[in-house]
Write a protein that holds these residues in place. Structure first.
Motif, PDB file in Angstrom:
ATOM      1  N   UNK A 115       2.668   2.541   3.663  1.00  0.00           N
ATOM      2  CA  UNK A 115       3.049   3.883   4.081  1.00  0.00           C
ATOM      3  C   UNK A 115       2.271   4.225   5.362  1.00  0.00           C
ATOM      4  N   UNK A 116       2.707   5.240   6.119  1.00  0.00           N
ATOM      5  CA  UNK A 116       2.105   5.525   7.436  1.00  0.00           C
ATOM      6  C   UNK A 116       0.836   6.363   7.338  1.00  0.00           C
ATOM      7  N   UNK A 117      -0.254   5.756   6.880  1.00  0.00           N
ATOM      8  CA  UNK A 117      -1.527   6.464   6.754  1.00  0.00           C
ATOM      9  C   UNK A 117      -2.585   5.780   7.614  1.00  0.00           C
ATOM     10  N   UNK A 129       0.865  -1.173   0.000  1.00  0.00           N
ATOM     11  CA  UNK A 129       0.000   0.000   0.000  1.00  0.00           C
ATOM     12  C   UNK A 129       0.907   1.231   0.000  1.00  0.00           C
ATOM     13  N   UNK A 130       0.660   2.167  -0.936  1.00  0.00           N
ATOM     14  CA  UNK A 130       1.493   3.370  -1.022  1.00  0.00           C
ATOM     15  C   UNK A 130       0.666   4.642  -0.883  1.00  0.00           C
ATOM     16  N   UNK A 131      -0.477   4.552  -0.230  1.00  0.00           N
ATOM     17  CA  UNK A 131      -1.404   5.679  -0.155  1.00  0.00           C
ATOM     18  C   UNK A 131      -0.768   6.901   0.507  1.00  0.00           C
ATOM     19  N   UNK A 132      -1.245   8.067   0.074  1.00  0.00           N
ATOM     20  CA  UNK A 132      -0.712   9.342   0.548  1.00  0.00           C
ATOM     21  C   UNK A 132      -1.546   9.921   1.678  1.00  0.00           C
ATOM     22  N   UNK A 154       6.370  -0.767   7.855  1.00  0.00           N
ATOM     23  CA  UNK A 154       5.918   0.585   7.523  1.00  0.00           C
ATOM     24  C   UNK A 154       7.096   1.319   6.893  1.00  0.00           C
ATOM     25  N   UNK A 155       6.846   2.005   5.774  1.00  0.00           N
ATOM     26  CA  UNK A 155       7.889   2.758   5.089  1.00  0.00           C
ATOM     27  C   UNK A 155       7.529   4.231   5.025  1.00  0.00           C
ATOM     28  N   UNK A 156       8.475   5.030   4.576  1.00  0.00           N
ATOM     29  CA  UNK A 156       8.191   6.404   4.223  1.00  0.00           C
ATOM     30  C   UNK A 156       7.686   6.459   2.792  1.00  0.00           C
ATOM     31  N   UNK A 157       7.825   7.617   2.158  1.00  0.00           N
ATOM     32  CA  UNK A 157       7.289   7.809   0.810  1.00  0.00           C
ATOM     33  C   UNK A 157       8.392   7.865  -0.254  1.00  0.00           C
TER      34      UNK A 157
END
Length: 405
Positions: free
Chosen positions: A330-332, A305-308, A345-348
Motif C-alpha cells: 500500500x502507498x505508505x 504489506x497492507x499498512x495503513x 503499489x495498490x490502494x486499500x
C-alpha cells in the motif's frame, strides 16, 4: 568478512533500546550496531529500559530475542534496567537506582544513540550525563508516537540532540513538519545484509516448501508484520480471502508477533473472514515470530504489506525482494519508492490487492532480473558508512563545543 575487535582508542557508542522485541526498527538498529562494532573503529554497547515486554499477545524476553543474540554474538555488551511492562512502574519516571545504572553506562560512552524517540525520556532526565545524542527514527507519523515526540523536541530544544537519523525521506519530511530543526535531520536509507537475504536454488526452494507443508506449485504470499492497527492485518485477511478464492493454488503465510493461533484477536479475524469457507482457511498459515525469515521469503512468490499509516522504509519489502519475492505494498511512507521497478503499489481495496498478488506471482520470473539488478541499492554496507560518519561528527562536534565553553 573478517571481524575486528575495537581497540582501546575506539569511539564508544551506547545505544538505548526501549526493549528487545520483534520489529523491523530493532532489526535494522541491531544490524547497524553489530556491523559498526565488528568493523573495529567503534566500540558499541546497548542498554535496554525493559528486560521483557508484552506486545501483540506475546511476552518477549530480552534474552530470547534474536536481536539480543545477534549483538552478543558480535561481542556487543548488552545490559538492562530490568523493567517489565507487566509491572506497575511509571513509564515516565525512573528510580534513583535505575538512573545510577543508566548514568554509569552513559559516562563510559562518547556518544549516545537512541533507537526511536521513546528512550529520550531517559536522556532528558536531570540525572543523565551530558553526552551528544543521535536519535534514530523509523516512522512517518510522529503525531502517533504520543509523548515520545515531545521528548524528542525537548532534547532538540535543550541541545541534547547532535543529529537525528531518518531511515526514509518520508520520515525526514514528517519530523520536519513536527518541529525538529532541519539542521539536525539526516537521511540514511535502510539496508540489509545481502549475504543473508538472497534467493536460493530451485531445489532448495522446493525443499523449503516441502518442509513447510506447502505444495511445490503453490503461489505463496508472505505477510511479515506484527499484529497491530498500523499494519492493518484486517485488510490483509480480507484480501487473503479474495485471493484464495480466485487462485486455487494460492497459499498465505503470516509471520510476526501476534500472527499465530495463540492470539485470540487474529483467530477471531480469521474466523470472521473464513467462517463459511474452512477449505480456504486451510491454506492460511499463521507462523508467529520466526528467526529464519530469509528462508520464509525464499519460498515465497510475493511479499505483501497492507499498512495503513506509520511506515517509513519497511524492511519486509526489502528483505523479501532480495530473496526473490515480488513486493506488493500500500502507498505508505517510502514504500512506493522502494518497490519502484521491482514490484507493485495498490490502494486499500481488498479486491485490488488480491488481483495484484495474482499478477505479481504470475510475473515473478519476468521481474527476477530487475530484483537482481536492484541488490546493490539495498546493501547495508553503505548504510553502515552513513551511520558511522554521523556518530563521528557528533563526537567531534561535542569536542568543539567544549573548546568554546
Amino acid at each position: 568478512m573478517t571481524q575486528r575487535t575495537p581497540g582501546a582508542g575506539a569511539l564508544r557508542i551506547l545505544s538505548l533500546y526501549e526493549g528487545f522485541f520483534s520489529g523491523g526498527a530493532r532489526q535494522l538498529h541491531t544490524t547497524v550496531v553489530a556491523g559498526l562494532h565488528t568493523g573495529g573503529r567503534q566500540q558499541h554497547s546497548a542498554l535496554s529500559i525493559h528486560r521483557e515486554v508484552r506486545r501483540e499477545a506475546t511476552l518477549q524476553r530480552m534474552e530470547d530475542d534474536q536481536r539480543y543474540r545477534t549483538l552478543r554474538a558480535a561481542g556487543v555488551r548488552v545490559a538492562s534496567l530490568g523493567r517489565t511492562t507487566d509491572s506497575d512502574d511509571d513509564p515516565r519516571s525512573f528510580t534513583p537506582a535505575e538512573m545510577e545504572v543508566a548514568a554509569r553506562h552513559a559516562r563510559s560512552a562518547h556518544v549516545v544513540m537512541s533507537l526511536k524517540e521513546q528512550p529520550l525520556r531517559l536522556v532528558n532526565h536531570a540525572g543523565f550525563p551530558e553526552r551528544p545524542v543521535v536519535a534514530c527514527l523509523h516512522r512517518s507519523d510522529p503525531e502517533n508516537s504520543g509523548s515520545a515526540l515531545d521528548d524528542l523536541l525537548v532534547a532538540a530544544d535543550t541541545g541534547r540532540l547532535a543529529a537525528v537519523v531518518c531511515c526514509a525521506e518520508s520520515t525526514r519530511d514528517a519530523y520536519l513538519r513536527a518541529g525538529v530543526p532541519a539542521s539536525l535531520l539526516r537521511v540514511i536509507p535502510n539496508g540489509i545484509n545481502l549475504a543473508r537475504f538472497r534467493p536460493v536454488s530451485g531445489a532448495r526452494r522446493l525443499a523449503l516448501r516441502g518442509a513447510a507443508g506447502l505444495p511445490v506449485d503453490a503461489d505463496v504470499v508472505v505477510y511479515a508484520a506484527r499484529y497491530d492497527t498500523m499494519k492493518n492485518p484486517g485488510l490483509f485477511v480480507a484480501a487473503a480471502r479474495q485471493y484464495l478464492e480466485r487462485d486455487r493454488r494460492g497459499h498465505v503465510v503470516m509471520c510476526g508477533a501476534g500472527m499465530s493461533p495463540a492470539n485470540p484477536d487474529l483467530v477471531a479475524e480469521l474466523e470472521l473472514a473464513f467462517g463459511d469457507r474452512p477449505d480456504l482457511l486451510e491454506r492460511v498459515h499463521p507462523l508467529g515470530v520466526r528467526t529464519d525469515m530469509e528462508l520464509v521469503y525464499a519460498m515465497a512468490d510475493v511479499v505483501a504489506l497492507t499498512s495503513l499509516f506509520g511506515e517509513a522504509a519497511p524492511l519486509c519489502l526489502i528483505e523479501g525482494a532480495m530473496c526473490g519475492a515480488v513486493p506488493v505494498t500500500t502507498p505508505v511512507g517510502d514504500s512506493a519508492r522502494i518497490v519502484h521497478g521491482i514490484g507493485f503499489v495498490t490502494g486499500f481495496d481488498p479486491a485490488e490487492i488480491a488481483e495484484t498478488w495474482i499478477e505479481a506471482a504470475a510475473r515473478r520470473d519476468e521481474l527476477t532480473p530487475a530484483l537482481t539488478a536492484a541488490r546493490p541499492r539495498f546493501s547495508h554496507v553503505r548504510m553502515l558508512a552513513g551511520y558511522g560518519a554521523v556518530l563521528e561528527r557528533a563526537h567531534r562536534g561535542a569536542g568543539k563545543r567544549l573548546l568554546h565553553v
